[in-house]
Design a protein around this motif. Structure first.
Motif, PDB file in Angstrom:
ATOM      1  N   GLN A  71      23.408 -46.029  -4.451  1.00 21.39           N
ATOM      2  CA  GLN A  71      22.104 -46.437  -3.937  1.00 21.39           C
ATOM      3  C   GLN A  71      22.132 -46.533  -2.419  1.00 21.39           C
ATOM      4  N   ILE A  72      21.201 -45.814  -1.797  1.00 22.33           N
ATOM      5  CA  ILE A  72      21.005 -45.881  -0.352  1.00 22.33           C
ATOM      6  C   ILE A  72      19.545 -46.270  -0.151  1.00 22.33           C
ATOM      7  N   GLY A  73      19.310 -47.508   0.224  1.00 22.18           N
ATOM      8  CA  GLY A  73      17.933 -48.000   0.326  1.00 22.18           C
ATOM      9  C   GLY A  73      17.328 -48.108  -1.064  1.00 22.18           C
ATOM     10  N   ASP A  74      16.228 -47.380  -1.304  1.00 23.77           N
ATOM     11  CA  ASP A  74      15.575 -47.396  -2.612  1.00 23.77           C
ATOM     12  C   ASP A  74      15.900 -46.163  -3.443  1.00 23.77           C
ATOM     13  N   VAL A  75      16.779 -45.308  -2.936  1.00 19.91           N
ATOM     14  CA  VAL A  75      17.061 -44.026  -3.572  1.00 19.91           C
ATOM     15  C   VAL A  75      18.521 -43.975  -4.017  1.00 19.91           C
ATOM     16  N   PHE A  76      18.751 -43.343  -5.157  1.00 22.85           N
ATOM     17  CA  PHE A  76      20.112 -43.098  -5.620  1.00 22.85           C
ATOM     18  C   PHE A  76      20.478 -41.660  -5.284  1.00 22.85           C
ATOM     19  N   VAL A  77      21.632 -41.476  -4.636  1.00 23.77           N
ATOM     20  CA  VAL A  77      22.122 -40.159  -4.261  1.00 23.77           C
ATOM     21  C   VAL A  77      23.459 -39.959  -4.961  1.00 23.77           C
ATOM     22  N   SER A  78      23.624 -38.793  -5.582  1.00 27.13           N
ATOM     23  CA  SER A  78      24.873 -38.512  -6.303  1.00 27.13           C
ATOM     24  C   SER A  78      25.927 -37.958  -5.357  1.00 27.13           C
ATOM     25  N   HIS A  79      27.128 -38.514  -5.466  1.00 31.08           N
ATOM     26  CA  HIS A  79      28.262 -38.101  -4.637  1.00 31.08           C
ATOM     27  C   HIS A  79      29.474 -37.931  -5.544  1.00 31.08           C
ATOM     28  N   SER A  80      30.495 -37.280  -4.988  1.00 27.54           N
ATOM     29  CA  SER A  80      31.750 -37.167  -5.728  1.00 27.54           C
ATOM     30  C   SER A  80      32.383 -38.555  -5.812  1.00 27.54           C
ATOM     31  N   GLN A  81      33.356 -38.671  -6.683  1.00 29.45           N
ATOM     32  CA  GLN A  81      34.029 -39.962  -6.862  1.00 29.45           C
ATOM     33  C   GLN A  81      34.697 -40.406  -5.559  1.00 29.45           C
ATOM     34  N   GLU A  82      35.327 -39.485  -4.847  1.00 26.04           N
ATOM     35  CA  GLU A  82      36.006 -39.825  -3.598  1.00 26.04           C
ATOM     36  C   GLU A  82      35.010 -40.270  -2.526  1.00 26.04           C
ATOM     37  N   GLU A  83      33.894 -39.557  -2.393  1.00 25.98           N
ATOM     38  CA  GLU A  83      32.873 -39.936  -1.403  1.00 25.98           C
ATOM     39  C   GLU A  83      32.279 -41.300  -1.722  1.00 25.98           C
ATOM     40  N   THR A  84      32.024 -41.523  -3.016  1.00 30.80           N
ATOM     41  CA  THR A  84      31.461 -42.810  -3.430  1.00 30.80           C
ATOM     42  C   THR A  84      32.432 -43.942  -3.136  1.00 30.80           C
ATOM     43  N   GLN A  85      33.720 -43.694  -3.385  1.00 29.21           N
ATOM     44  CA  GLN A  85      34.747 -44.714  -3.111  1.00 29.21           C
ATOM     45  C   GLN A  85      34.764 -45.046  -1.624  1.00 29.21           C
ATOM     46  N   GLU A  86      34.673 -44.014  -0.774  1.00 30.47           N
ATOM     47  CA  GLU A  86      34.651 -44.231   0.674  1.00 30.47           C
ATOM     48  C   GLU A  86      33.406 -45.013   1.096  1.00 30.47           C
ATOM     49  N   MET A  87      32.275 -44.706   0.486  1.00 28.25           N
ATOM     50  CA  MET A  87      31.034 -45.419   0.813  1.00 28.25           C
ATOM     51  C   MET A  87      31.126 -46.888   0.387  1.00 28.25           C
ATOM     52  N   LEU A  88      31.745 -47.126  -0.774  1.00 24.50           N
ATOM     53  CA  LEU A  88      31.933 -48.507  -1.232  1.00 24.50           C
ATOM     54  C   LEU A  88      32.838 -49.271  -0.269  1.00 24.50           C
ATOM     55  N   GLU A  89      33.915 -48.634   0.178  1.00 22.99           N
ATOM     56  CA  GLU A  89      34.833 -49.282   1.122  1.00 22.99           C
ATOM     57  C   GLU A  89      34.120 -49.610   2.432  1.00 22.99           C
ATOM     58  N   ALA A  90      33.309 -48.675   2.920  1.00 24.35           N
ATOM     59  CA  ALA A  90      32.563 -48.914   4.163  1.00 24.35           C
ATOM     60  C   ALA A  90      31.576 -50.071   3.986  1.00 24.35           C
ATOM     61  N   ALA A  91      30.908 -50.112   2.832  1.00 19.16           N
ATOM     62  CA  ALA A  91      29.954 -51.196   2.569  1.00 19.16           C
ATOM     63  C   ALA A  91      30.680 -52.536   2.484  1.00 19.16           C
ATOM     64  N   LYS A  92      31.870 -52.545   1.858  1.00 22.29           N
ATOM     65  CA  LYS A  92      32.645 -53.789   1.760  1.00 22.29           C
ATOM     66  C   LYS A  92      33.079 -54.270   3.144  1.00 22.29           C
ATOM     67  N   GLU A  93      33.565 -53.339   3.978  1.00 23.94           N
ATOM     68  CA  GLU A  93      33.994 -53.725   5.323  1.00 23.94           C
ATOM     69  C   GLU A  93      32.836 -54.289   6.132  1.00 23.94           C
ATOM     70  N   SER A  94      31.673 -53.678   5.987  1.00 29.68           N
ATOM     71  CA  SER A  94      30.484 -54.156   6.699  1.00 29.68           C
ATOM     72  C   SER A  94      30.107 -55.568   6.242  1.00 29.68           C
ATOM     73  N   LEU A  95      30.108 -55.792   4.931  1.00 25.15           N
ATOM     74  CA  LEU A  95      29.780 -57.122   4.401  1.00 25.15           C
ATOM     75  C   LEU A  95      30.809 -58.162   4.816  1.00 25.15           C
ATOM     76  N   GLU A  96      32.075 -57.789   4.799  1.00 23.17           N
ATOM     77  CA  GLU A  96      33.125 -58.727   5.215  1.00 23.17           C
ATOM     78  C   GLU A  96      32.940 -59.133   6.675  1.00 23.17           C
ATOM     79  N   ALA A  97      32.559 -58.169   7.515  1.00 28.46           N
ATOM     80  CA  ALA A  97      32.320 -58.477   8.927  1.00 28.46           C
ATOM     81  C   ALA A  97      31.124 -59.425   9.069  1.00 28.46           C
ATOM     82  N   GLU A  98      30.077 -59.183   8.276  1.00 33.14           N
ATOM     83  CA  GLU A  98      28.907 -60.071   8.315  1.00 33.14           C
ATOM     84  C   GLU A  98      29.285 -61.482   7.882  1.00 33.14           C
TER      85      GLU A  98
END
Length: 135
Positions: A71-98
């Motif tokens: 999910q990016i905003g209100d839309v779901f975009v399909s990605h490979s498993q590796e890309e999705t994992q990287e996006m999850l890691e980036a989102a976690k790092e951002s939340l941890e910083a917040e």
């Protein structure tokens, strides 16, 4: 009748100056803000846990060719498993910083509240209650 009944304890008559009222108001505003920040931290920690759970579930998938909706905003975009994992890691790092930023603000507010408590209790003693209600 015995002297077991006690009358109300006499309360000192303390003059509240404009500066005292400003300190009391500042204390109330900061206490309220701290409560809001703590609630925000809890919500972000819950989101962080959800991201961690999603990351763990993603690692357990056996089919690497499977496209994962992210999910990016209100839309779901399909990605490979590796890309999705990287996006999850980036989102976690951002939340941890917040969360770290919010916790820093809570610490700063606690310092201000501590200073104000010392000043207000020094002047008003038991005539003022600055402790949070734990109800």
């Amino acid at each position: 009748m015995a002297a077991t009944m006690k009358g109300p304890v006499a309360v000192e008559d303390v003059n509240v100056t404009f500066e005292d009222q400003q300190k009391i108001n500042k204390f109330a505003r900061n206490t309220s803000r701290m409560t809001e920040l703590k609630n925000e931290i809890e919500a972000k920690k819950k989101s962080l846990q959800n991201l961690q759970d999603a990351s763990d579930d993603l690692m357990m998938l056996e089919d690497d060719a499977l496209l994962i909706p992210f999910q990016i905003g209100d839309v779901f975009v399909s990605h490979s498993q590796e890309e999705t994992q990287e996006m999850l890691e980036a989102a976690k790092e951002s939340l941890e910083a917040e969360v770290r930023g919010l916790e820093g603000r809570v610490t700063a507010i606690q310092q201000v509240l501590g200073d104000l408590k010392v000043q207000l209790y020094a002047k008003f003693g038991n005539n003022i209650n600055l402790e949070a209600d734990e109800s």
